[in-house]
Motif scaffolding. Structure first.
Motif, short mmCIF file in Angstrom:
data_model
loop_
_atom_site.label_atom_id
_atom_site.label_comp_id
_atom_site.label_asym_id
_atom_site.label_seq_id
_atom_site.Cartn_x
_atom_site.Cartn_y
_atom_site.Cartn_z
N LYS A 133 0.89 -1.17 0.00
CA LYS A 133 0.00 0.00 0.00
C LYS A 133 0.92 1.21 0.00
O LYS A 133 1.80 1.32 0.85
N VAL A 134 0.75 2.12 -0.94
CA VAL A 134 1.63 3.27 -1.08
C VAL A 134 0.88 4.55 -0.73
O VAL A 134 -0.23 4.77 -1.21
N LYS A 135 1.49 5.35 0.10
CA LYS A 135 1.00 6.70 0.42
C LYS A 135 1.97 7.68 -0.21
O LYS A 135 3.13 7.76 0.20
N THR A 136 1.51 8.44 -1.19
CA THR A 136 2.37 9.39 -1.88
C THR A 136 2.30 10.77 -1.23
O THR A 136 1.38 11.05 -0.47
N GLY A 137 3.27 11.61 -1.53
CA GLY A 137 3.28 12.97 -1.03
C GLY A 137 3.57 13.08 0.45
O GLY A 137 3.23 14.08 1.08
N SER A 138 4.20 12.08 1.02
CA SER A 138 4.54 12.10 2.44
C SER A 138 5.70 13.06 2.70
O SER A 138 6.45 13.41 1.79
N THR A 139 5.85 13.48 3.93
CA THR A 139 6.95 14.40 4.27
C THR A 139 8.29 13.68 4.32
O THR A 139 9.33 14.31 4.22
N LYS A 140 8.27 12.35 4.50
CA LYS A 140 9.52 11.58 4.46
C LYS A 140 9.22 10.16 4.01
O LYS A 140 8.08 9.69 4.10
N LYS A 141 10.25 9.48 3.52
CA LYS A 141 10.11 8.11 3.07
C LYS A 141 10.17 7.17 4.27
O LYS A 141 10.97 7.36 5.18
N VAL A 151 5.13 11.83 -6.11
CA VAL A 151 3.72 11.76 -6.47
C VAL A 151 3.52 11.25 -7.90
O VAL A 151 2.42 10.84 -8.25
N GLU A 152 4.56 11.25 -8.73
CA GLU A 152 4.46 10.76 -10.10
C GLU A 152 4.65 9.24 -10.11
O GLU A 152 5.54 8.72 -9.45
N ASN A 153 3.82 8.54 -10.89
CA ASN A 153 3.84 7.08 -10.90
C ASN A 153 5.22 6.48 -11.11
O ASN A 153 5.61 5.55 -10.42
N ASP A 154 5.97 6.99 -12.09
CA ASP A 154 7.29 6.42 -12.38
C ASP A 154 8.22 6.55 -11.17
O ASP A 154 8.92 5.60 -10.82
N LEU A 155 8.22 7.71 -10.54
CA LEU A 155 9.08 7.93 -9.37
C LEU A 155 8.60 7.12 -8.17
O LEU A 155 9.41 6.58 -7.41
N VAL A 156 7.29 7.00 -8.01
CA VAL A 156 6.73 6.21 -6.91
C VAL A 156 7.16 4.75 -7.07
O VAL A 156 7.61 4.12 -6.11
N ASN A 157 7.03 4.22 -8.26
CA ASN A 157 7.40 2.82 -8.50
C ASN A 157 8.89 2.59 -8.28
O ASN A 157 9.28 1.55 -7.73
N LYS A 158 9.72 3.54 -8.66
CA LYS A 158 11.17 3.43 -8.40
C LYS A 158 11.43 3.44 -6.90
O LYS A 158 12.26 2.67 -6.40
N ASP A 159 10.75 4.30 -6.17
CA ASP A 159 10.90 4.34 -4.71
C ASP A 159 10.47 3.01 -4.09
O ASP A 159 11.15 2.50 -3.20
N SER A 217 -1.42 2.27 -9.47
CA SER A 217 -2.34 2.35 -8.33
C SER A 217 -1.54 2.47 -7.03
O SER A 217 -0.36 2.20 -6.98
N GLU A 218 -2.24 2.86 -5.95
CA GLU A 218 -1.58 2.90 -4.65
C GLU A 218 -1.54 1.51 -4.01
O GLU A 218 -0.82 1.29 -3.04
N ASP A 219 -2.32 0.58 -4.53
CA ASP A 219 -2.30 -0.81 -4.08
C ASP A 219 -1.55 -1.63 -5.13
O ASP A 219 -2.03 -1.78 -6.26
N LYS A 220 -0.40 -2.15 -4.75
CA LYS A 220 0.46 -2.85 -5.70
C LYS A 220 0.73 -4.27 -5.23
O LYS A 220 0.79 -4.54 -4.03
N VAL A 221 0.92 -5.15 -6.18
CA VAL A 221 1.36 -6.51 -5.90
C VAL A 221 2.62 -6.73 -6.71
O VAL A 221 2.64 -6.56 -7.93
N LEU A 222 3.69 -7.08 -6.01
CA LEU A 222 4.96 -7.37 -6.65
C LEU A 222 5.29 -8.83 -6.43
O LEU A 222 4.91 -9.41 -5.40
N GLN A 223 6.01 -9.40 -7.37
CA GLN A 223 6.43 -10.78 -7.24
C GLN A 223 7.93 -10.80 -7.07
O GLN A 223 8.67 -10.12 -7.79
N ILE A 224 8.39 -11.59 -6.09
CA ILE A 224 9.82 -11.82 -5.92
C ILE A 224 10.17 -12.99 -6.80
O ILE A 224 9.59 -14.08 -6.68
N ILE A 225 11.11 -12.78 -7.73
CA ILE A 225 11.47 -13.84 -8.67
C ILE A 225 12.85 -14.38 -8.41
O ILE A 225 13.63 -13.81 -7.72
#
Length: 73
Positions: A8-16, A33-41, A65-73
């Motif tokens: 679950k991602v919360k964007t625009g926070s004051t700190k990571k 707040v931009e999708n590409d930068l959020v995904n890199k973070d 989306s703010e709800d993401k599913v990632l797979q560890i490969i």
């Protein structure tokens, strides 16, 4: 061994920050707040937290989306 990670991602926070709250579930707060930068973070923070290289993760769903599913490969 493949495993899913639910984020679950919360964007625009004051700190990571990253918080583990259950089996393979994480809350990630990012200043971006931009999708590409959020995904890199998300990739960077998960890889650092879990001690795995970023290329061991792939987005399964929620790349825009703010709800993401990632797979560890």
């Amino acid at each position: 061994m493949k495993s899913d990670v639910i984020v679950k991602v919360k964007t625009g926070s004051t700190k990571k920050s990253i918080e583990h709250f259950g089996e393979n579930r994480y809350l990630i707060k990012t200043e971006s707040v931009e999708n590409d930068l959020v995904n890199k973070d998300v990739l960077f923070m998960l890889s650092k937290y879990m001690g795995l290289p970023p290329n061991k993760f792939s987005f399964k769903s929620g790349i825009n989306s703010e709800d993401k599913v990632l797979q560890i490969i």
